[in-house]
Enzyme design. Structure first.
Site, PDB file in Angstrom:
ATOM      1  N   LYS A  54       0.881  -1.177   0.000  1.00 21.33           N
ATOM      2  CA  LYS A  54       0.000   0.000   0.000  1.00 21.33           C
ATOM      3  C   LYS A  54       0.913   1.220   0.000  1.00 21.33           C
ATOM      4  O   LYS A  54       1.413   1.637   1.045  1.00 21.33           O
ATOM      5  CB  LYS A  54      -0.897  -0.014   1.241  1.00 21.33           C
ATOM      6  CG  LYS A  54      -2.225   0.682   1.076  1.00 21.33           C
ATOM      7  CD  LYS A  54      -2.157   2.146   0.742  1.00 21.33           C
ATOM      8  CE  LYS A  54      -1.846   3.009   1.938  1.00 21.33           C
ATOM      9  NZ  LYS A  54      -1.630   4.440   1.581  1.00 21.33           N
ATOM     10  N   CYS A  79      13.661  11.081   6.873  1.00 21.23           N
ATOM     11  CA  CYS A  79      13.673  10.620   8.261  1.00 21.23           C
ATOM     12  C   CYS A  79      15.074  10.634   8.855  1.00 21.23           C
ATOM     13  O   CYS A  79      15.262  10.853  10.041  1.00 21.23           O
ATOM     14  CB  CYS A  79      13.109   9.212   8.327  1.00 21.23           C
ATOM     15  SG  CYS A  79      13.944   8.083   7.198  1.00 21.23           S
ATOM     16  N   GLU A 104       9.494   1.424  10.951  1.00 16.20           N
ATOM     17  CA  GLU A 104      10.534   2.444  10.771  1.00 16.20           C
ATOM     18  C   GLU A 104       9.828   3.786  10.799  1.00 16.20           C
ATOM     19  O   GLU A 104       9.091   4.125   9.877  1.00 16.20           O
ATOM     20  CB  GLU A 104      11.288   2.210   9.463  1.00 16.20           C
ATOM     21  CG  GLU A 104      12.107   0.917   9.522  1.00 16.20           C
ATOM     22  CD  GLU A 104      12.770   0.537   8.208  1.00 16.20           C
ATOM     23  OE1 GLU A 104      12.597   1.237   7.212  1.00 16.20           O
ATOM     24  OE2 GLU A 104      13.461  -0.490   8.210  1.00 16.20           O
ATOM     25  N   GLU A 112       9.414  16.605  14.629  1.00 16.55           N
ATOM     26  CA  GLU A 112       9.928  16.346  13.290  1.00 16.55           C
ATOM     27  C   GLU A 112       9.290  17.344  12.322  1.00 16.55           C
ATOM     28  O   GLU A 112       8.086  17.301  12.095  1.00 16.55           O
ATOM     29  CB  GLU A 112       9.569  14.905  12.891  1.00 16.55           C
ATOM     30  CG  GLU A 112      10.220  14.468  11.615  1.00 16.55           C
ATOM     31  CD  GLU A 112       9.837  13.034  11.241  1.00 16.55           C
ATOM     32  OE1 GLU A 112       8.676  12.650  11.419  1.00 16.55           O
ATOM     33  OE2 GLU A 112      10.719  12.319  10.741  1.00 16.55           O
TER      34      GLU A 112
HETATM   35  P1  NAD Z   1       2.315   8.571   7.336  1.00 14.45           P
HETATM   36  O1  NAD Z   1       2.486   7.811   8.590  1.00 14.45           O
HETATM   37  O2  NAD Z   1       1.339   9.679   7.290  1.00 14.45           O
HETATM   38  O3  NAD Z   1       1.918   7.606   6.146  1.00 14.45           O
HETATM   39  C1  NAD Z   1       2.707   6.497   5.800  1.00 14.45           C
HETATM   40  C2  NAD Z   1       1.842   5.457   5.150  1.00 14.45           C
HETATM   41  O4  NAD Z   1       0.914   4.947   6.100  1.00 14.45           O
HETATM   42  C3  NAD Z   1       1.006   5.964   3.977  1.00 14.45           C
HETATM   43  O5  NAD Z   1       0.970   4.963   2.979  1.00 14.45           O
HETATM   44  C4  NAD Z   1      -0.361   6.164   4.595  1.00 14.45           C
HETATM   45  O6  NAD Z   1      -1.413   6.068   3.683  1.00 14.45           O
HETATM   46  C5  NAD Z   1      -0.399   5.005   5.574  1.00 14.45           C
HETATM   47  N1  NAD Z   1      -1.330   5.185   6.700  1.00 14.45           N
HETATM   48  C6  NAD Z   1      -1.708   6.329   7.295  1.00 14.45           C
HETATM   49  N2  NAD Z   1      -2.579   6.071   8.294  1.00 14.45           N
HETATM   50  C7  NAD Z   1      -2.740   4.719   8.326  1.00 14.45           C
HETATM   51  C8  NAD Z   1      -3.515   3.834   9.123  1.00 14.45           C
HETATM   52  N3  NAD Z   1      -4.311   4.283  10.097  1.00 14.45           N
HETATM   53  N4  NAD Z   1      -3.443   2.516   8.877  1.00 14.45           N
HETATM   54  C9  NAD Z   1      -2.632   2.043   7.904  1.00 14.45           C
HETATM   55  N5  NAD Z   1      -1.893   2.826   7.100  1.00 14.45           N
HETATM   56  C10 NAD Z   1      -1.940   4.155   7.323  1.00 14.45           C
HETATM   57  O7  NAD Z   1       3.764   9.086   6.971  1.00 14.45           O
HETATM   58  P2  NAD Z   1       4.187  10.015   5.747  1.00 14.45           P
HETATM   59  O8  NAD Z   1       3.760  11.410   6.041  1.00 14.45           O
HETATM   60  O9  NAD Z   1       3.776   9.391   4.466  1.00 14.45           O
HETATM   61  O10 NAD Z   1       5.767   9.907   5.801  1.00 14.45           O
HETATM   62  C11 NAD Z   1       6.569  10.719   6.572  1.00 14.45           C
HETATM   63  C12 NAD Z   1       6.991  10.009   7.843  1.00 14.45           C
HETATM   64  O11 NAD Z   1       7.672   8.805   7.540  1.00 14.45           O
HETATM   65  C13 NAD Z   1       7.945  10.818   8.674  1.00 14.45           C
HETATM   66  O12 NAD Z   1       7.592  10.735  10.023  1.00 14.45           O
HETATM   67  C14 NAD Z   1       9.270  10.127   8.443  1.00 14.45           C
HETATM   68  O13 NAD Z   1      10.222  10.305   9.443  1.00 14.45           O
HETATM   69  C15 NAD Z   1       8.866   8.715   8.304  1.00 14.45           C
HETATM   70  N6  NAD Z   1       9.889   7.945   7.616  1.00 14.45           N
HETATM   71  C16 NAD Z   1      10.640   7.059   8.350  1.00 14.45           C
HETATM   72  C17 NAD Z   1      11.639   6.329   7.733  1.00 14.45           C
HETATM   73  C18 NAD Z   1      12.480   5.355   8.514  1.00 14.45           C
HETATM   74  O14 NAD Z   1      13.171   4.571   7.900  1.00 14.45           O
HETATM   75  N7  NAD Z   1      12.437   5.356   9.816  1.00 14.45           N
HETATM   76  C19 NAD Z   1      11.878   6.496   6.366  1.00 14.45           C
HETATM   77  C20 NAD Z   1      11.110   7.416   5.657  1.00 14.45           C
HETATM   78  C21 NAD Z   1      10.107   8.127   6.299  1.00 14.45           C
END
Ligand code: NAD
Length: 490
Positions: free
Chosen positions: A182, A292, A258, A394
């Site tokens: 997804k 991140c 992550e 963040e």
């Molecule tokens: P997000 O958590 O908003 O969304 C990530 C994914 O989760 C999307 O596909 C979204 O549709 C899905 N999602 C959202 N709510 C959900 C739910 N209730 N159930 C299931 N899926 C759900 O994050 P984002 O804004 O897309 O990405 C940015 C974040 O990702 C930042 O916090 C960043 O630090 C983190 N990130 C972490 C790493 C790592 O390796 N630790 C790498 C890249 C990004």
């Protein structure tokens, strides 16, 4: 420059789900927006329960075959997949820029090769996996078998889609699981192309499925609640991880998270000066700071502070922000206006709180056709305390704080003083200090005198609120395989 922008305007992508080897529609369509112009460049379907059910059912059926295939056979198929990624590298690079707004120069050969390596590395690793044996004193022999877990639900964010999607698909498939991916709703193009390449490479139907859509009350959530999904590997925000954990609890899924980060970049006075500035610029502004692993909290030893700050601000001002398709561009557009407003909110509140903006701090208005884009100036902020919101939360944008420190103990405390624990950078020429400081940082990855160097064999993940579990090399076994002990009587 103008031609590339124009080309994106004329192209209208019609993204589809990929379920059981077929491209299909399902659910209302939502727009795909090119961050650099704000224009709609296509649509993708928001999958619901029906699409998730179909994808999980296909993955379960395919698991019966794929999970039993010899690792060497899976390896061959996955190598073809990786070859297809390389062969379509230019197109993937362009799609990634259209998705994210990152400069095309950062999606060059190394980026595409890394995406392919995510598949290749784990295909080889799984095919060559050794097993452990534990002979007992009474003559019994134990050994360990690794079985695939089943259907893996992979949920990815929008900031580096191609890298993170392959990073999860590679080990999941190589160890014999089948996949429902997804991708983030803001960036559906990379996953859509990966599905085409999987089909071209001959992955059997149902082994790799993609369902597009949103998170809450949509495809993402339905995947995390689905009884037919055995594990979730999720990358995204910490709060989303907390929600997923609760939703996955009733079906007791294995979870690998992550999550967010708020990296410290510690510059000691004895660091190689030019290199320290260059590494700090990269750690601050790569991917518009929407990263991140970024190092947005820069701590500089007081005796070097003024000199470092002057050079850093000069370099930040010189960053070429603009058309991401222009190979000369160094920083592109933020993902969209909603996110830009959020980032600006952090800057405005920091200023109200007494912080000073040395450069940037504003939206960047560029001439048409980039006038609808969500651009922001690289921003350097000083006069902040380690407890301030801007140093704790963040921001996920091109915004850094620079703060002087007086001694090692103090800076280690500050570096560790957030809820996050993903990564950090330490810059020093003193080998003993490098080891000493790195060992005390509560983060999953420390880079000494560099940034974002990745070896796929090492553990990757975060401590504290930055994640659960590690992926990479044999650490991925804990996520994507079930260990079974066989005990043989003598
Ligand atoms: P997000 O958590 O908003 O969304 C990530 C994914 O989760 C999307 O596909 C979204 O549709 C899905 N999602 C959202 N709510 C959900 C739910 N209730 N159930 C299931 N899926 C759900 O994050 P984002 O804004 O897309 O990405 C940015 C974040 O990702 C930042 O916090 C960043 O630090 C983190 N990130 C972490 C790493 C790592 O390796 N630790 C790498 C890249 C990004």
């Amino acid at each position: 420059m103008a031609t590339e922008v124009k080309r994106s305007q004329t192209h209208h992508f019609k993204v589809q789900h990929f379920i059981d080897g077929q491209f299909v529609d399902g659910g209302p369509r939502f727009p795909i927006i090119y961050p650099a112009t704000g224009e709609e460049i296509g649509t993708a379907p928001a999958g619901g329960q029906a699409e998730v059910d179909a994808a999980v059912a296909a993955a379960r059926r395919a698991f019966g075959v794929w999970g039993k295939m010899k690792p060497s056979e899976r390896r061959q198929v996955l190598h073809r997949f990786a070859d297809a990624i390389i062969a379509h590298g230019d197109e993937l690079a362009r799609l990634e820029t259209l998705d994210v707004g990152r400069p095309i120069r950062d999606n060059g050969r190394p980026y595409i090769e890394r995406a392919a390596a995510n598949i290749r590395f784990f295909a080889d690793f799984a095919a060559m996996l050794p097993s452990e044996a534990y002979p007992m004193e009474n003559g019994y022999i134990n050994y360990v078998l690794r079985h695939p877990v089943g259907v893996a639900g992979l949920i990815t964010p929008w900031n580096v889609p191609l890298l993170l999607e392959t990073w999860k698909i590679g080990p999941a498939l190589a160890f014999g699981n089948t996949v429902v991916l997804k991708p983030a709703e803001w960036t559906p193009l990379a996953a859509w192309k990966l599905a085409q390449l999987a089909q071209e490479a001959g992955l059997p139907p149902g082994v790799f499925n993609v369902v597009h859509g949103y998170g809450p009350d949509s495809a993402g959530e339905f995947l995390t609640r689905h009884p037919g999904v055995n594990l979730i590997s999720f990358t995204g925000e910490t709060v989303t991880g907390q929600i997923i954990m609760a939703n996955a609890a009733p079906t007791l899924k294995r979870l690998s998270f992550e999550l967010g980060g708020k990296g410290a970049n510690i510059v000691f006075a004895d660091a190689d000066f030019e290199r320290a500035v260059e590494v700090s610029i990269r750690a601050a502004f790569f991917n518009q700071g929407e990263f991140c692993l970024a190092g947005p909290r820069i701590f500089v030893e007081r005796s070097l502070y003024d000199r470092f700050l002057a050079a850093f601000v000069e370099r930040a001002r010189a960053i070429r922000v603009g058309d991401p398709m222009d190979p000369e561009t160094q920083m592109g557009a933020l993902i969209n206006h909603e996110h830009l407003n959020r980032v600006m909110g952090f800057v405005e509140r920091a200023v109200q709180n007494g912080a000073k903006v040395l450069t940037g701090g504003k939206r960047l208005a560029l001439p048409a056709p980039l006038d609808g884009g969500s651009f922001m100036e690289p921003t350097v902020i000083v006069d902040v305390g380690p407890e301030d919101e801007i140093c704790q939360r963040e921001v996920f944008g091109p915004v850094v704080t620079v703060t002087p420190f007086d001694d090692e103990a103090e800076v280690i405390e500050w570096a560790n003083g957030t809820q996050y624990g993903l990564s950090a950078v330490v810059q020093t020429s003193n080998v003993r200090r490098a080891h000493r400081v790195a060992a005390q940082l509560q983060v999953g990855t420390v880079w000494v005198n560099d940034f974002f160097v990745r070896d796929l064999r090492v553990p990757f993940g975060g401590m504290k609120y930055s994640g659960i579990g590690r992926e990479g090399g044999h650490y991925s076994l804990e996520v994507f395989t079930e260990a079974a002990n066989i005990c043989i009587a003598v």
